[in-house]
Design a protein around this motif. Structure first.
Motif, PDB file in Angstrom:
ATOM      1  N   ARG A  97       0.819  -1.196   0.000  1.00 41.03           N
ATOM      2  CA  ARG A  97       0.000   0.000   0.000  1.00 41.03           C
ATOM      3  C   ARG A  97       0.860   1.255   0.000  1.00 41.03           C
ATOM      4  O   ARG A  97       2.091   1.187   0.067  1.00 41.03           O
ATOM      5  CB  ARG A  97      -0.912   0.015   1.235  1.00 41.03           C
ATOM      6  CG  ARG A  97      -1.924  -1.117   1.275  1.00 41.03           C
ATOM      7  CD  ARG A  97      -2.858  -1.070   0.080  1.00 41.03           C
ATOM      8  NE  ARG A  97      -4.042  -1.904   0.262  1.00 41.03           N
ATOM      9  CZ  ARG A  97      -4.172  -3.156  -0.133  1.00 41.03           C
ATOM     10  NH1 ARG A  97      -3.197  -3.775  -0.764  1.00 41.03           N
ATOM     11  NH2 ARG A  97      -5.305  -3.819   0.074  1.00 41.03           N
ATOM     12  N   GLY A  98       0.219   2.404  -0.013  1.00 38.79           N
ATOM     13  CA  GLY A  98       0.909   3.683   0.031  1.00 38.79           C
ATOM     14  C   GLY A  98      -0.029   4.756  -0.468  1.00 38.79           C
ATOM     15  O   GLY A  98      -0.498   4.689  -1.596  1.00 38.79           O
ATOM     16  N   ILE A 122       4.891  -1.743   2.095  1.00 42.01           N
ATOM     17  CA  ILE A 122       4.488  -0.412   1.641  1.00 42.01           C
ATOM     18  C   ILE A 122       5.366   0.017   0.463  1.00 42.01           C
ATOM     19  O   ILE A 122       6.575  -0.192   0.491  1.00 42.01           O
ATOM     20  CB  ILE A 122       4.658   0.608   2.800  1.00 42.01           C
ATOM     21  CG1 ILE A 122       3.736   0.265   3.976  1.00 42.01           C
ATOM     22  CG2 ILE A 122       4.434   2.049   2.346  1.00 42.01           C
ATOM     23  CD1 ILE A 122       2.266   0.395   3.670  1.00 42.01           C
ATOM     24  N   ALA A 123       4.740   0.635  -0.544  1.00 41.43           N
ATOM     25  CA  ALA A 123       5.494   1.188  -1.679  1.00 41.43           C
ATOM     26  C   ALA A 123       5.953   2.604  -1.312  1.00 41.43           C
ATOM     27  O   ALA A 123       5.186   3.363  -0.728  1.00 41.43           O
ATOM     28  CB  ALA A 123       4.614   1.221  -2.922  1.00 41.43           C
ATOM     29  N   PRO A 124       7.187   2.958  -1.631  1.00 40.77           N
ATOM     30  CA  PRO A 124       7.739   4.237  -1.151  1.00 40.77           C
ATOM     31  C   PRO A 124       7.476   5.440  -2.046  1.00 40.77           C
ATOM     32  O   PRO A 124       7.816   6.563  -1.664  1.00 40.77           O
ATOM     33  CB  PRO A 124       9.242   3.951  -1.122  1.00 40.77           C
ATOM     34  CG  PRO A 124       9.449   3.004  -2.254  1.00 40.77           C
ATOM     35  CD  PRO A 124       8.199   2.160  -2.324  1.00 40.77           C
ATOM     36  N   LEU A 145       9.214  -1.311   0.233  1.00 40.19           N
ATOM     37  CA  LEU A 145       9.802  -1.875  -0.982  1.00 40.19           C
ATOM     38  C   LEU A 145      11.068  -1.091  -1.304  1.00 40.19           C
ATOM     39  O   LEU A 145      11.022   0.131  -1.458  1.00 40.19           O
ATOM     40  CB  LEU A 145       8.852  -1.743  -2.171  1.00 40.19           C
ATOM     41  CG  LEU A 145       7.479  -2.387  -2.088  1.00 40.19           C
ATOM     42  CD1 LEU A 145       6.769  -2.272  -3.443  1.00 40.19           C
ATOM     43  CD2 LEU A 145       7.579  -3.849  -1.679  1.00 40.19           C
ATOM     44  N   ALA A 146      12.192  -1.771  -1.396  1.00 43.45           N
ATOM     45  CA  ALA A 146      13.430  -1.101  -1.798  1.00 43.45           C
ATOM     46  C   ALA A 146      13.783  -1.620  -3.194  1.00 43.45           C
ATOM     47  O   ALA A 146      13.577  -0.938  -4.191  1.00 43.45           O
ATOM     48  CB  ALA A 146      14.530  -1.363  -0.788  1.00 43.45           C
ATOM     49  N   LEU A 147      14.273  -2.855  -3.236  1.00 40.35           N
ATOM     50  CA  LEU A 147      14.671  -3.445  -4.511  1.00 40.35           C
ATOM     51  C   LEU A 147      13.883  -4.734  -4.686  1.00 40.35           C
ATOM     52  O   LEU A 147      14.093  -5.692  -3.946  1.00 40.35           O
ATOM     53  CB  LEU A 147      16.176  -3.733  -4.477  1.00 40.35           C
ATOM     54  CG  LEU A 147      16.801  -4.306  -5.742  1.00 40.35           C
ATOM     55  CD1 LEU A 147      16.652  -3.348  -6.916  1.00 40.35           C
ATOM     56  CD2 LEU A 147      18.282  -4.609  -5.505  1.00 40.35           C
ATOM     57  N   THR A 148      12.980  -4.749  -5.629  1.00 42.03           N
ATOM     58  CA  THR A 148      12.123  -5.924  -5.781  1.00 42.03           C
ATOM     59  C   THR A 148      12.756  -6.927  -6.747  1.00 42.03           C
ATOM     60  O   THR A 148      13.731  -6.615  -7.438  1.00 42.03           O
ATOM     61  CB  THR A 148      10.709  -5.503  -6.244  1.00 42.03           C
ATOM     62  OG1 THR A 148      10.810  -4.743  -7.456  1.00 42.03           O
ATOM     63  CG2 THR A 148      10.039  -4.652  -5.175  1.00 42.03           C
TER      64      THR A 148
END
Lengths: 273, 273
Positions: A97-98, A122-124, A145-148
């Motif tokens: 989410r985000g 959470i998406a940044p 989420l950093a590096l998916t």
């Protein structure tokens, strides 16, 4: 759940395995479809057979939403079952989410309070005021989420911003957020070598690592580059465990696959000592 | 709904207003709380009073999720009511989803097929294979977050990548996706002057513009910088319309506020001729 509690469970179970409950009616054993709530019946059987081998479960909410009200009920029953029978297990709502502040607070209440999850992904993209509302909840964790682990990660996440890849900028910036101690990060295992750089920026944080197994990541590499003094890793496997068999023995087959991963993790933990 | 249909509705109604159904039980008139489904009762009254003034409704799913099963039922009833009684109105699930391919398809099915929305908002962070599954649905629209109207937008969206702000990179890259014709974009009105640059990259696309009114954006500026030959704008107002009054006249007060915006839009449309 506190981070200390999670760490002590990892040591106790000699496992940092997270099992992804991506329950798909087209992939579960057909005999379960006769059950009134086939999704929950499947999840319960998987949990009963594997809870001693893992420290976390991660339902991806998309799979539940796809079935409408029925799906949401099954998700509610699954998290209630976990909280009642296995309160020592860390639960992750993989919701990605985000939204802006006001709305993020809504999501946080839905997942942390209504459902009772320990954490949420959470998406940044929307930045600080979309993340901080989640961080305000004590002993709840926000997994950014950093590096998916997907191909599309190269579209934006690895693009350079101020000379560093966007995902590093996300890590750096997130550390300035209020209650940043409640942050964890998603880092795909298919890019294990990136973990060394990531560890320089967030040496203490827990990393949720999908992509081991089905998506091709190596557990050994992930541990080599990603483990810290507190272990600091939750390695997720979904399909490789829960869809080990389509027959009546699906749960015990899932347990066998989970155990295989848990044993590898035990070896990695030993080599840390 | 086809884009052509949306454009013809804009001309017919002389309006490009989208009304955000961010229904919050703490903000709706207290007398509605006696209703069996207060959320739907509120939405129905707002829709009945305003449908002739707007071309789109946009429920933000967070508000519904926060109420669990009850909320999802109310969302389902709302979209069903719209599709049955006002099929000419464009519906937007403001869900800000985004996940890897397999999972995105689940979300797409949930919102496009189960609920029957015309469109959904999507976060771009995970890139191509998180967006394309949505684009595969014919006459359904994927509204990608480009530049949002919140403070956190400056954390990442406006950071330079290859010499352009990340949100411009998102616009550029998204045009290379399969079925990119089904894309629209979220662009916050609080940054209306950015619209000129955005229009250079996506001259033909529809832009969903939140932030007019309560968040301080100017409709005149948005039209000046953002309008194209097909209008190409959906301007959203949520709180400024739906919470116009807490009394029994809430729906007619909402209609008055919606009408005020619709009249401004009519002026802008005239000046286009």
């Amino acid at each position: 759940m506190t981070t200390e509690h999670l760490i002590s469970e990892i040591h106790k179970k000699q496992s940092f395995l997270c099992i992804g409950l991506d329950t798909d009616l087209e992939k579960i054993p057909p005999h379960l479809l006769e059950e009134e709530d086939a999704i929950f019946a499947f999840n319960k059987a998987i949990i009963d057979a594997t809870h001693h081998l893992c420290v976390a479960y991660k339902p991806n909410t998309a799979f539940y939403e796809a079935y409408g009200i029925k799906g949401w009920k099954a998700l509610g029953k699954t998290i209630a079952y976990l909280n009642e029978n296995h309160p020592e297990i860390f639960t992750i709502a993989d919701a990605k989410r985000g939204d802006i502040g006001n709305t993020s607070t809504r999501y946080a209440k839905a997942f942390f309070e209504e459902f009772g999850f320990d954490s949420i992904t959470i998406a940044p993209y929307m930045g600080k005021d979309s993340v901080e509302p989640f961080l305000a909840f004590e002993n709840k964790h926000t997994i950014l989420l950093a590096l998916t682990s997907n191909e599309g990660a190269f579209d934006f996440q690895t693009q350079k911003v101020d000379g560093v890849p966007l995902y590093e900028k996300v890590l750096q910036t997130s550390l300035t957020y209020k209650n940043a101690d409640n942050l964890m990060y998603v880092v795909g295992a298919t890019k294990a070598s990136y973990l060394a750089e990531i560890r320089k920026i967030v040496p203490k944080s827990f990393l949720l690592v999908p992509g081991v197994g089905a998506q091709g990541g190596s557990l050994k590499e992930v541990c080599h580059f990603g483990m810290n003094q507190d272990i600091g890793l939750l390695v997720n496997s979904s399909r490789g465990i829960i869809y080990a068999s389509k027959n009546r023995d699906f749960a015990s087959q899932a347990a066998l696959n989970a155990e295989a991963l848990q044993r590898q993790m035990q070896e990695e933990l030993k080599s840390m000592d």
